[in-house]
Design an enzyme around this catalytic site. Structure first.
Site, PDB file in Angstrom:
ATOM      1  N   GLU A 174      16.262  14.122  -1.434  1.00 41.73           N
ATOM      2  CA  GLU A 174      15.896  13.488  -1.186  1.00 41.73           C
ATOM      3  C   GLU A 174      15.937  13.157   0.760  1.00 41.73           C
ATOM      4  O   GLU A 174      14.885  14.016   1.806  1.00 41.73           O
ATOM      5  CB  GLU A 174      15.615  11.731  -1.006  1.00 41.73           C
ATOM      6  CG  GLU A 174      14.530  10.816   0.177  1.00 41.73           C
ATOM      7  CD  GLU A 174      13.229  11.449   0.578  1.00 41.73           C
ATOM      8  OE1 GLU A 174      12.980  12.185  -0.683  1.00 41.73           O
ATOM      9  OE2 GLU A 174      12.381  10.861   0.686  1.00 41.73           O
ATOM     10  N   ASN A 218       0.190 -13.719   7.958  1.00 45.65           N
ATOM     11  CA  ASN A 218       0.562 -11.729   7.266  1.00 45.65           C
ATOM     12  C   ASN A 218       2.190 -12.682   6.750  1.00 45.65           C
ATOM     13  O   ASN A 218       2.579 -13.562   7.721  1.00 45.65           O
ATOM     14  CB  ASN A 218       1.053 -11.064   8.444  1.00 45.65           C
ATOM     15  CG  ASN A 218      -0.978 -10.039   8.903  1.00 45.65           C
ATOM     16  OD1 ASN A 218      -1.331 -10.559   8.707  1.00 45.65           O
ATOM     17  ND2 ASN A 218      -0.003  -9.704  10.079  1.00 45.65           N
ATOM     18  N   GLY A 219       2.784 -11.284   6.441  1.00 44.69           N
ATOM     19  CA  GLY A 219       3.760 -11.628   5.934  1.00 44.69           C
ATOM     20  C   GLY A 219       4.079 -12.207   4.079  1.00 44.69           C
ATOM     21  O   GLY A 219       2.988 -12.220   3.732  1.00 44.69           O
ATOM     22  N   CYS A 254      -1.183  -6.308   6.822  1.00 43.63           N
ATOM     23  CA  CYS A 254      -2.311  -7.631   7.235  1.00 43.63           C
ATOM     24  C   CYS A 254      -2.450  -7.746   8.827  1.00 43.63           C
ATOM     25  O   CYS A 254      -0.954  -6.836   9.053  1.00 43.63           O
ATOM     26  CB  CYS A 254      -2.157  -8.945   6.922  1.00 43.63           C
ATOM     27  SG  CYS A 254      -1.999  -9.102   4.421  1.00 43.63           S
ATOM     28  N   TRP A 295      -3.495  -6.820   3.434  1.00 47.93           N
ATOM     29  CA  TRP A 295      -3.067  -5.501   2.538  1.00 47.93           C
ATOM     30  C   TRP A 295      -2.601  -6.207   1.717  1.00 47.93           C
ATOM     31  O   TRP A 295      -1.655  -7.094   1.561  1.00 47.93           O
ATOM     32  CB  TRP A 295      -1.992  -5.046   3.439  1.00 47.93           C
ATOM     33  CG  TRP A 295      -1.100  -3.928   2.582  1.00 47.93           C
ATOM     34  CD1 TRP A 295      -0.207  -4.319   1.713  1.00 47.93           C
ATOM     35  CD2 TRP A 295      -0.796  -2.419   1.780  1.00 47.93           C
ATOM     36  NE1 TRP A 295       0.124  -3.376   1.388  1.00 47.93           N
ATOM     37  CE2 TRP A 295       0.043  -2.741   1.008  1.00 47.93           C
ATOM     38  CE3 TRP A 295      -2.039  -2.209   1.983  1.00 47.93           C
ATOM     39  CZ2 TRP A 295       0.105  -1.207   0.311  1.00 47.93           C
ATOM     40  CZ3 TRP A 295      -1.945  -0.354   1.175  1.00 47.93           C
ATOM     41  CH2 TRP A 295      -0.549  -0.098   0.781  1.00 47.93           C
ATOM     42  N   LYS A 312      -1.586  12.240   2.084  1.00 46.66           N
ATOM     43  CA  LYS A 312      -0.396  11.693   1.328  1.00 46.66           C
ATOM     44  C   LYS A 312      -0.957  11.348   0.049  1.00 46.66           C
ATOM     45  O   LYS A 312       0.375  10.201  -0.549  1.00 46.66           O
ATOM     46  CB  LYS A 312      -1.069   9.820   2.694  1.00 46.66           C
ATOM     47  CG  LYS A 312      -0.230   8.551   2.200  1.00 46.66           C
ATOM     48  CD  LYS A 312       0.918   8.790   3.326  1.00 46.66           C
ATOM     49  CE  LYS A 312       1.931   7.779   2.962  1.00 46.66           C
ATOM     50  NZ  LYS A 312       3.679   7.961   2.518  1.00 46.66           N
ATOM     51  N   GLU A 365       9.849  19.227   4.598  1.00 51.12           N
ATOM     52  CA  GLU A 365       8.143  19.001   5.086  1.00 51.12           C
ATOM     53  C   GLU A 365       7.705  18.164   6.577  1.00 51.12           C
ATOM     54  O   GLU A 365       6.605  18.340   6.625  1.00 51.12           O
ATOM     55  CB  GLU A 365       8.291  17.423   3.518  1.00 51.12           C
ATOM     56  CG  GLU A 365       8.823  16.315   4.923  1.00 51.12           C
ATOM     57  CD  GLU A 365       7.872  15.044   3.299  1.00 51.12           C
ATOM     58  OE1 GLU A 365       7.086  15.720   2.439  1.00 51.12           O
ATOM     59  OE2 GLU A 365       9.021  14.128   2.790  1.00 51.12           O
ATOM     60  N   LYS A 392      12.753  15.731   3.541  1.00 49.77           N
ATOM     61  CA  LYS A 392      12.308  14.579   4.149  1.00 49.77           C
ATOM     62  C   LYS A 392      12.024  16.367   5.183  1.00 49.77           C
ATOM     63  O   LYS A 392      11.517  16.282   6.092  1.00 49.77           O
ATOM     64  CB  LYS A 392      12.997  13.939   4.598  1.00 49.77           C
ATOM     65  CG  LYS A 392      13.280  12.779   4.112  1.00 49.77           C
ATOM     66  CD  LYS A 392      11.963  12.158   4.556  1.00 49.77           C
ATOM     67  CE  LYS A 392      10.630  12.233   3.585  1.00 49.77           C
ATOM     68  NZ  LYS A 392      10.436  11.956   2.216  1.00 49.77           N
ATOM     69  N   ARG A 411      -4.089   0.390  10.429  1.00 47.99           N
ATOM     70  CA  ARG A 411      -2.901  -0.316   9.468  1.00 47.99           C
ATOM     71  C   ARG A 411      -3.253   0.187   7.710  1.00 47.99           C
ATOM     72  O   ARG A 411      -1.651   0.058   6.780  1.00 47.99           O
ATOM     73  CB  ARG A 411      -2.216  -1.394   9.676  1.00 47.99           C
ATOM     74  CG  ARG A 411      -2.412  -1.192  10.668  1.00 47.99           C
ATOM     75  CD  ARG A 411      -2.044  -2.816  11.722  1.00 47.99           C
ATOM     76  NE  ARG A 411      -1.669  -3.639  11.279  1.00 47.99           N
ATOM     77  CZ  ARG A 411       0.096  -4.104  11.218  1.00 47.99           C
ATOM     78  NH1 ARG A 411       0.229  -3.950  12.863  1.00 47.99           N
ATOM     79  NH2 ARG A 411       0.029  -5.348  10.877  1.00 47.99           N
ATOM     80  N   HIS A 456      28.725  28.354  -8.163  1.00 52.73           N
ATOM     81  CA  HIS A 456      27.843  28.872  -9.502  1.00 52.73           C
ATOM     82  C   HIS A 456      26.712  29.708  -8.559  1.00 52.73           C
ATOM     83  O   HIS A 456      25.991  29.709  -9.845  1.00 52.73           O
ATOM     84  CB  HIS A 456      27.139  27.444 -10.232  1.00 52.73           C
ATOM     85  CG  HIS A 456      28.644  27.276 -11.219  1.00 52.73           C
ATOM     86  ND1 HIS A 456      29.590  27.988 -12.068  1.00 52.73           N
ATOM     87  CD2 HIS A 456      29.209  26.177 -10.733  1.00 52.73           C
ATOM     88  CE1 HIS A 456      30.711  27.029 -12.185  1.00 52.73           C
ATOM     89  NE2 HIS A 456      30.611  26.137 -11.788  1.00 52.73           N
TER      90      HIS A 456
HETATM   91  C1  F6R Z   1       7.168  13.091   0.266  1.00 49.23           C
HETATM   92  C2  F6R Z   1       6.199  12.338  -0.023  1.00 49.23           C
HETATM   93  C3  F6R Z   1       5.660  13.104  -1.715  1.00 49.23           C
HETATM   94  C4  F6R Z   1       5.609  11.961  -2.224  1.00 49.23           C
HETATM   95  C5  F6R Z   1       5.060  11.780  -3.560  1.00 49.23           C
HETATM   96  C6  F6R Z   1       4.487  10.822  -4.574  1.00 49.23           C
HETATM   97  O1  F6R Z   1       7.862  12.608   1.787  1.00 49.23           O
HETATM   98  O2  F6R Z   1       5.933  11.131   0.358  1.00 49.23           O
HETATM   99  O3  F6R Z   1       6.893  13.330  -1.655  1.00 49.23           O
HETATM  100  O4  F6R Z   1       6.705  11.188  -2.548  1.00 49.23           O
HETATM  101  O5  F6R Z   1       3.498  12.638  -2.945  1.00 49.23           O
HETATM  102  O6  F6R Z   1       3.550  10.045  -4.416  1.00 49.23           O
HETATM  103  P1  F6R Z   1       3.320   8.550  -4.513  1.00 49.23           P
HETATM  104  O7  F6R Z   1       4.844   7.600  -4.097  1.00 49.23           O
HETATM  105  O8  F6R Z   1       2.229   8.001  -4.181  1.00 49.23           O
HETATM  106  O9  F6R Z   1       3.391   8.990  -6.134  1.00 49.23           O
END
Ligand code: F6R
Length: 611
Positions: free
Chosen positions: A483, A101-102, A2, A75, A606, A490, A487, A27, A506
């Site tokens: 993970e 907000n919050g 928000c 939001w 995203k 990517e 990170k 945001r 292996h």
């Molecule tokens: C990696 C990343 C993607 C998402 C994936 C799932 O940093 O952001 O691997 O995690 O595309 O996205 P959501 O969580 O929106 O289903």
């Protein structure tokens, strides 16, 4: 997340609100609204959707004359994104307006109390509780500022509030706790905003108000008060960020901003759900008999969300003794999964709109399973179609690479595991209490780690030019490695893989050559010696070792590692929540040193809404 903007001066407030709200659009939000005082009366406009839609309703502000106003982009957290739930909210009786907000954690109890005192509610929001609580104290006749202070004292959780009252048509009041709020000093006018980006085109001189402090803004001055209502003085700060830096809270990228937001995001997600030492998941309403009858859990998601599942498998299985498997949504949907009414499918998704996860959810339901989703975006497809939904309260994640979504999703899985384990009688009271305590302490431990980020930046400067990087770990450390590796690849475009350390011999060990970087995640005390043995094996073939260890195990890994990053000791099931933080920071600083497009890496989107 928000956004709030407020103005008091001698020119029309609404156009200034609209401009400020536009500056906060980056945001992410789902509804918007403004309220002004005109002729001594509150005039309100709000709508689901974007600022553009709001602006149309009020003709850019023309239809809402008045020189004092507050505006908001929402939001959704408590209640769907609808016109009714959009801010500002007006008190029962119509005198006081609030933007917030919050999250007010004790809102349900406060709402009940206010209803018992005759208040009527029109929305599902926690904010309406705030405005009615202020009205309740204001009715006592002690003045508006006192009423705000009294209400603030009763509200648990986080809030930044902008407040207007018809009885004081030339004045704004503001207060905050654990949510950002700045006051902008204008020339014959003053501003408030949740984010300096909203007011930067008008002023660069601001007061930052601390938790529990209050402010009274008129066109001519800003008065600041302690929570005891003693007047206090502060020195204004000058902000010289450009707009783009201001949007990122002064950070260079959204990714680092979002990494830094994790303690707060985890706290917001977890603490309202821990009441009197218990994981209370009221929003789920899952009968104990159903939990006791479960024979299998699948945790399904894509990318980072899938890796949350990889970590959650350990805590769910260990605590509930229900066989649990993490499956990529893209595989699950086509694998004829063995699913029946005693199967629970937990779908994890930040956006709630990932095509494969939606398809996996629908397939699971078609086959007769129930679906519990863990989602960040309220009102999204997955949230709406699941049998039960638990929201992560991370706020919008703007960087394509997911960070705070991972941390909040994982935190939610601990709560689910605790709730299920209790229902099944598979956890002892002492262990339950220990995990709850550790969960409560998690944000602080994350914060400690974040303060050590310079060291990680230094390490990244040593290793940023590698061609290949391998991550190894066992058990929960393997999950964190997956993970960490995602990170890194990517956002830095460095080839990287994660292996269960025991699998190295292996096959993958053939890839190790002189100078290959191996990140050995060895936080899991029970298996640290095993992982260290694997690290010795790769070291003797020329690898450089960067160890990640808990404080109590740091010495063991230091015997073999070229460098060690330590994380605070924590309950073993919670280790990935801490181990992931240095891995995120390492990826970030490697990408930074490599001059990468960090927030928008090449080829990535995203939200992956197509298969
Ligand atoms: C990696 C990343 C993607 C998402 C994936 C799932 O940093 O952001 O691997 O995690 O595309 O996205 P959501 O969580 O929106 O289903």
């Amino acid at each position: 997340m928000c956004g709030i903007v407020g103005f008091v001066g001698t020119e029309p407030a609404a156009p200034i609100m609209i401009e400020g709200l536009r500056r906060l659009e980056y945001r992410g939000y789902d509804s918007a609204g403004v309220v002004v005082i005109d002729g001594g009366r509150l005039k309100l406009a709000k709508t689901k959707g974007y600022v553009e839609a709001l602006s149309k309703i009020i003709d850019g502000g023309e239809k809402l004359p008045g020189c004092v106003g507050i505006g908001h982009t929402r939001w959704a957290t408590h209640g769907q994104p609808t016109d009714e739930n959009a801010h500002p909210h007006i008190s029962d009786g119509g005198k006081i307006a609030v933007v917030h907000n919050g999250i007010i954690e004790n809102y349900a109890r406060l709402r009940e109390f206010l209803i018992s005192k005759g208040f009527t509610f029109r929305s599902e929001t926690d904010t309406e509780v705030a405005v009615n609580l202020i009205q309740f104290f204001y009715n006592d006749g002690g003045g508006l500022l006192k009423a705000v202070a009294s209400a603030a004292r009763r509200m648990e959780g986080s809030y930044a509030l902008g407040i207007l009252c018809e009885d004081f048509p030339d004045m704004l009041i503001a207060t905050k706790k654990e949510s950002p709020l700045v006051l902008g000093i204008g020339d014959g006018c003053n501003y408030l905003a949740s984010d300096v980006a909203a007011i930067l085109s008008h002023t660069r001189d601001v007061y930052k108000i601390d938790d529990d402090e209050l402010a009274v803004l008129t066109a001519g001055e800003i008065k600041l008060y302690s929570s005891e209502l003693d007047e206090i003085t502060k020195t204004p700060e000058h902000v010289d960020w450009d707009l783009s830096a201001a949007e990122k809270g002064g950070y260079e990228h959204f990714m680092i901003k979002e990494i830094m937001e994790q303690p707060e995001a985890v706290r917001k997600t977890v603490s309202p759900r821990i009441i009197d030492g218990k994981a209370v998941l009221d929003e789920l309403d899952i009968p104990d008999e159903y939990i006791r009858g479960l024979s299998r859990i699948y945790v399904v998601g894509c990318g980072t969300a899938f890796y949350v599942g990889a970590a959650a498998k350990y805590n769910l299985e260990k605590l509930t003794r229900i066989p649990t498997e993490a499956v990529m949504a893209s595989e699950f949907r086509y694998s004829s999964p063995i699913v029946d009414a005693s199967t629970l499918v937990i779908c994890i998704s930040q956006s709630g709109s990932t095509a494969d996860t939606i398809a996996a959810m629908r397939e699971a339901k078609r086959l007769g399973a129930k679906v519990l989703s863990v989602v960040n975006v309220m009102g999204s497809v997955i949230a709406e179609e699941s049998d039960w939904t638990m929201y992560t309260w991370a706020g919008p994640e703007i960087c394509v690479a997911s960070t705070k979504a991972y941390s909040t999703q994982l935190a939610v899985t601990y709560l689910i595991a605790l709730r299920f384990a209790e229902a099944r009688g598979t956890i002892g009271g002492a262990e339950y209490a220990a995990i709850v305590e550790e969960l409560k302490a998690l944000p602080e431990k994350m914060q400690t780690l974040l303060t050590r980020r310079e060291n990680i930046q230094y390490l990244a400067s040593l290793y940023y030019n590698r061609k290949d990087v391998f991550f190894i770990g066992r058990n929960v450390d393997y999950a964190a490695s997956l993970e960490g590796s995602l990170k890194l690849k990517e956002i830095s475009y460095i080839h990287s893989e994660a292996y269960a350390a025991g699998e190295l011999k292996h096959g993958p060990i053939a890839l190790i050559e002189q100078g290959t970087l191996v990140i050995a995640v060895a936080t899991y005390g029970r298996l640290i010696d095993k992982t260290v043995s694997n690290a010795v094996e790769v070291k003797s073939r020329g690898a450089l070792i960067l160890g990640i260890a808990a404080e109590s195990g740091a010495e063991t890994i230091a015997r073999v590692a070229d460098n060690v990053i330590t994380i605070p000791d924590v309950h073993e099931l919670l280790l990935p929540s801490l181990a992931v933080v240095p891995l995120q920071l390492f990826a970030y600083y490697v990408a930074l040193a490599g001059g990468r497009e960090i927030d928008k890496p090449r080829n990535l989107a995203k939200s992956v809404t197509v298969e």
